[in-house]
Design a protein around this motif. Structure first.
Motif, PDB file in Angstrom:
ATOM      1  N   ASP A 124      52.180  57.904  31.571  1.00  0.00           N
ATOM      2  CA  ASP A 124      50.698  58.535  31.252  1.00  0.00           C
ATOM      3  C   ASP A 124      50.457  58.027  29.898  1.00  0.00           C
ATOM      4  OD1 ASP A 124      51.473  59.913  33.510  1.00  0.00           O
ATOM      5  OD2 ASP A 124      51.455  61.607  32.182  1.00  0.00           O
ATOM      6  N   GLY A 125      48.982  58.235  29.281  1.00  0.00           N
ATOM      7  CA  GLY A 125      48.994  57.483  27.536  1.00  0.00           C
ATOM      8  C   GLY A 125      48.288  55.956  28.784  1.00  0.00           C
ATOM      9  N   PRO A 126      48.004  55.520  27.209  1.00  0.00           N
ATOM     10  CA  PRO A 126      47.937  54.560  26.552  1.00  0.00           C
ATOM     11  C   PRO A 126      48.235  53.395  28.005  1.00  0.00           C
ATOM     12  CG  PRO A 126      48.546  55.557  25.188  1.00  0.00           C
ATOM     13  CD  PRO A 126      49.359  55.866  25.841  1.00  0.00           C
ATOM     14  N   ILE A 127      49.470  53.318  28.107  1.00  0.00           N
ATOM     15  CA  ILE A 127      49.576  52.167  29.485  1.00  0.00           C
ATOM     16  C   ILE A 127      49.203  52.718  30.229  1.00  0.00           C
ATOM     17  CG2 ILE A 127      51.771  52.122  30.753  1.00  0.00           C
ATOM     18  CD1 ILE A 127      53.530  52.279  28.753  1.00  0.00           C
ATOM     19  N   PHE A 128      48.341  53.860  31.434  1.00  0.00           N
ATOM     20  CA  PHE A 128      47.834  53.992  32.709  1.00  0.00           C
ATOM     21  C   PHE A 128      46.913  54.035  32.140  1.00  0.00           C
ATOM     22  CE2 PHE A 128      45.501  56.839  34.530  1.00  0.00           C
ATOM     23  CZ  PHE A 128      45.581  56.874  35.772  1.00  0.00           C
ATOM     24  N   ILE A 129      46.047  53.904  31.063  1.00  0.00           N
ATOM     25  CA  ILE A 129      44.426  53.493  31.019  1.00  0.00           C
ATOM     26  C   ILE A 129      44.498  52.298  30.228  1.00  0.00           C
ATOM     27  CG2 ILE A 129      42.979  53.391  28.792  1.00  0.00           C
ATOM     28  CD1 ILE A 129      44.391  56.649  27.920  1.00  0.00           C
ATOM     29  N   THR A 130      45.308  51.712  29.931  1.00  0.00           N
ATOM     30  CA  THR A 130      45.474  49.552  30.200  1.00  0.00           C
ATOM     31  C   THR A 130      45.385  49.132  30.924  1.00  0.00           C
ATOM     32  OG1 THR A 130      46.057  50.213  27.275  1.00  0.00           O
ATOM     33  CG2 THR A 130      46.595  48.176  28.857  1.00  0.00           C
ATOM     34  N   MET A 131      46.640  49.813  32.317  1.00  0.00           N
ATOM     35  CA  MET A 131      46.291  49.472  33.468  1.00  0.00           C
ATOM     36  C   MET A 131      44.886  49.509  34.158  1.00  0.00           C
ATOM     37  SD  MET A 131      49.535  47.385  33.528  1.00  0.00           S
ATOM     38  CE  MET A 131      49.200  47.334  35.749  1.00  0.00           C
ATOM     39  N   CYS A 132      44.567  51.154  34.369  1.00  0.00           N
ATOM     40  CA  CYS A 132      43.075  51.110  34.563  1.00  0.00           C
ATOM     41  C   CYS A 132      42.092  50.356  34.646  1.00  0.00           C
ATOM     42  CB  CYS A 132      42.996  52.608  34.329  1.00  0.00           C
ATOM     43  SG  CYS A 132      43.610  53.587  35.451  1.00  0.00           S
ATOM     44  N   PHE A 133      42.402  49.805  33.189  1.00  0.00           N
ATOM     45  CA  PHE A 133      41.036  49.162  32.849  1.00  0.00           C
ATOM     46  C   PHE A 133      40.785  47.620  33.117  1.00  0.00           C
ATOM     47  CE2 PHE A 133      39.704  52.225  29.410  1.00  0.00           C
ATOM     48  CZ  PHE A 133      38.859  52.180  29.278  1.00  0.00           C
ATOM     49  N   LEU A 134      42.458  47.496  33.066  1.00  0.00           N
ATOM     50  CA  LEU A 134      42.409  45.887  33.886  1.00  0.00           C
ATOM     51  C   LEU A 134      43.030  45.670  35.353  1.00  0.00           C
ATOM     52  CD1 LEU A 134      46.728  44.622  31.720  1.00  0.00           C
ATOM     53  CD2 LEU A 134      44.207  43.783  31.876  1.00  0.00           C
ATOM     54  N   VAL A 135      42.962  46.556  35.723  1.00  0.00           N
ATOM     55  CA  VAL A 135      42.432  46.688  37.371  1.00  0.00           C
ATOM     56  C   VAL A 135      41.482  46.654  37.787  1.00  0.00           C
ATOM     57  CG1 VAL A 135      43.151  47.688  39.594  1.00  0.00           C
ATOM     58  CG2 VAL A 135      44.883  47.547  38.331  1.00  0.00           C
ATOM     59  N   ARG A 136      40.692  47.445  37.473  1.00  0.00           N
ATOM     60  CA  ARG A 136      39.253  47.549  37.182  1.00  0.00           C
ATOM     61  C   ARG A 136      38.567  46.517  36.614  1.00  0.00           C
ATOM     62  NH1 ARG A 136      36.331  50.426  40.221  1.00  0.00           N
ATOM     63  NH2 ARG A 136      34.020  51.414  39.874  1.00  0.00           N
ATOM     64  N   ILE A 137      38.623  45.972  35.982  1.00  0.00           N
ATOM     65  CA  ILE A 137      38.379  44.677  34.997  1.00  0.00           C
ATOM     66  C   ILE A 137      38.533  43.591  36.092  1.00  0.00           C
ATOM     67  CG2 ILE A 137      38.025  42.797  33.632  1.00  0.00           C
ATOM     68  CD1 ILE A 137      38.576  45.259  31.624  1.00  0.00           C
ATOM     69  N   VAL A 138      39.692  43.294  36.999  1.00  0.00           N
ATOM     70  CA  VAL A 138      39.734  42.366  37.919  1.00  0.00           C
ATOM     71  C   VAL A 138      39.143  42.725  39.237  1.00  0.00           C
ATOM     72  CG1 VAL A 138      41.818  41.020  39.331  1.00  0.00           C
ATOM     73  CG2 VAL A 138      42.038  41.516  36.282  1.00  0.00           C
ATOM     74  N   ASP A 139      38.981  43.712  39.682  1.00  0.00           N
ATOM     75  CA  ASP A 139      38.206  44.029  41.023  1.00  0.00           C
ATOM     76  C   ASP A 139      36.544  43.183  40.214  1.00  0.00           C
ATOM     77  OD1 ASP A 139      37.745  44.997  43.032  1.00  0.00           O
ATOM     78  OD2 ASP A 139      37.670  47.065  42.744  1.00  0.00           O
ATOM     79  N   ALA A 140      36.503  44.409  38.887  1.00  0.00           N
ATOM     80  CA  ALA A 140      35.493  43.378  39.133  1.00  0.00           C
ATOM     81  C   ALA A 140      34.890  42.298  39.355  1.00  0.00           C
ATOM     82  CB  ALA A 140      34.571  44.545  37.960  1.00  0.00           C
ATOM     83  N   ILE A 141      35.545  41.195  38.657  1.00  0.00           N
ATOM     84  CA  ILE A 141      35.604  39.536  38.370  1.00  0.00           C
ATOM     85  C   ILE A 141      35.383  39.463  39.710  1.00  0.00           C
ATOM     86  CG2 ILE A 141      36.928  37.943  38.332  1.00  0.00           C
ATOM     87  CD1 ILE A 141      37.338  38.914  35.303  1.00  0.00           C
ATOM     88  N   SER A 142      36.160  39.778  40.622  1.00  0.00           N
ATOM     89  CA  SER A 142      36.388  39.296  42.135  1.00  0.00           C
ATOM     90  C   SER A 142      35.086  39.940  42.970  1.00  0.00           C
ATOM     91  CB  SER A 142      37.637  40.007  42.690  1.00  0.00           C
ATOM     92  OG  SER A 142      38.371  41.732  42.934  1.00  0.00           O
ATOM     93  N   PHE A 143      34.926  40.975  42.655  1.00  0.00           N
ATOM     94  CA  PHE A 143      33.885  41.089  43.552  1.00  0.00           C
ATOM     95  C   PHE A 143      32.491  40.526  43.451  1.00  0.00           C
ATOM     96  CE2 PHE A 143      29.986  44.077  44.191  1.00  0.00           C
ATOM     97  CZ  PHE A 143      29.956  44.336  44.934  1.00  0.00           C
TER      98      PHE A 143
END
Length: 407
Positions: A124-143
């Motif tokens: 929980d906390g910062p690690i989860f938030i950071t991973m969410c941002f990273l995955v979402r950003i990579v998803d946006a770039i790939s799409f």
């Protein structure tokens, strides 16, 4: 551009495929059919994967100690990086290769969709938030890579029927947006957090062998023009503003309309999706029609834009309805207005891509993938500019205040 909607014969001449495509009979060639299958499958699966977050991710994120504002930023960063990457991929499409970009995009998109399903195991906390941002950003770039390549390949394969083809494929995009939330919600309730992402991510990955086999590999020489020269063409600049406006209109409905329906008409939460269905289906059904009309009558595109914008403005005045109209808000009226809004959106959005392409050719841009990449990237970027501000989710109190002040 002549009356048939064909690009002028000037410029570099593109390549032999462009000239051959113009002479293609009305019957679809095998190559064109394969391009349609690839694009349709990508639109459907990608839109489903994109839209499954809505029903349950905010609740799961709250369990991890994420605030409403941060959740909104996780959603909103998608549009920001879609904007930036669309410009990059549009510029360098020729260097990367349209087929490679398309396949690489869906490969990464499928992988990060599956990865999103295991984020509940992250601390929980910062690690989860950071991973969410990273995955979402990579998803946006790939799409962004996949959709930019897809639009360019479609325009290359159907040079005289760009609007018809893009409008027809909006059926699959709309279907994906409609099916994604209920399918994701069902899988989440039945099997838990992981299964919706693993299921849809696997579907996206299974498309890769198919596309490697059937998608044609178009090649073209790099062009000399830039996004700046394209967007500074007055007509292109105006059309870009139209795209941004419509994207903003759709974005404003997401955080506001569902709460308005729940509060105003006291509907069960499960019925809210049916209200949105009127907008999605009318847009998906009308898009092929306006695409066909745009290709058959290119001189009418400006009137589609004019009347589409006027009708949309009237629809948004009636959604509340606006207090100055002194009309009582009723559910049947709301649904009817959403249906009309979907039709007007098809009238205004679908002609924009071929019209930008026509303007590019008229202003000396060479034919080929280089210009198609610029136009595809510009369209995706302008759509993201409009959708970015509305992807920030407000708290319930902020939404309620917004509704009481504006609706």
């Amino acid at each position: 551009m002549d009356a048939s909607g064909s690009p002028p014969p000037g410029g570099t001449g593109g390549d032999d495929h462009t000239r051959t495509a113009r002479e293609t009979p009305r019957r679809l060639s095998r190559e064109q059919l394969f391009v349609l299958i690839s694009a349709a499958s990508m639109n459907l699966s990608s839109m489903m994967a994109y839209s499954i977050l809505g029903p349950f991710f905010p609740k799961e994120a709250e369990k991890k100690g994420v605030s409403d504002t941060t959740i909104g930023m996780i959603f909103g960063c998608y549009a920001l990086f879609d904007l930036l990457s669309s410009l990059v991929f549009g510029k360098y499409l020729v260097y990367i290769g349209a087929k490679f970009m398309f396949i690489a995009g869906i490969f990464v998109s499928g992988g990060v969709t599956i990865l999103f399903g295991v984020l509940d195991q992250v601390p929980d906390g910062p690690i989860f938030i950071t991973m969410c941002f990273l995955v979402r950003i990579v998803d946006a770039i790939s799409f962004s890579a996949a959709i930019t390549a897809s639009d360019s390949i479609l325009a290359k394969a159907f040079p005289n029927n760009v609007a018809t083809v893009l409008g027809s494929l909006e059926v699959f995009s709309g279907l994906g947006l409609v099916l994604g939330p209920p399918l994701g919600g069902f899988l989440y309730q039945s099997f838990g957090y992981k299964v919706p992402f693993i299921f849809l991510g696997s579907i996206v990955l299974l498309m890769i062998p198919l596309n490697i086999c059937i998608l044609p590999n178009y090649e073209s020489d790099p062009g000399e023009h830039s996004f700046w020269k394209l967007v500074t063409v007055p007509k292109v600049g105006f059309i870009s503003f139209v795209i941004i406006s419509f994207s903003s209109c759709f974005g404003f409905l997401d955080p506001i309309l569902s709460l308005f329906v729940l509060q105003k008409f006291d509907l069960p939460a499960g019925y809210v999706g049916l209200v949105f269905l009127g907008l999605a289906l009318s847009y998906a059904i009308s898009s092929p029609l306006f695409g066909l009309l745009s290709d058959k009558m290119p001189h009418r595109r400006k009137w589609f834009l004019v009347f589409g914008n006027l009708i949309t403005a009237g629809c948004y005045m009636l959604l509340g309805p606006a207090p100055v109209l002194h009309i009582e808000s009723q559910l049947w009226l709301l649904v009817l207005i959403l249906v009309i809004n979907g039709i007007s959106a098809g009238m205004s959005v679908i002609p924009t891509f071929p019209e930008i392409l026509s303007c590019a050719y008229e202003n000396g841009f060479e034919e080929g993938l280089s210009t198609l990449g610029l136009v595809s990237g510009l369209f995706g970027a302008m759509w993201s500019v409009g959708s970015k501000p509305q992807n920030i989710i407000c708290t319930e109190e902020e939404q309620t205040a917004l509704l009481s002040d504006e609706i």
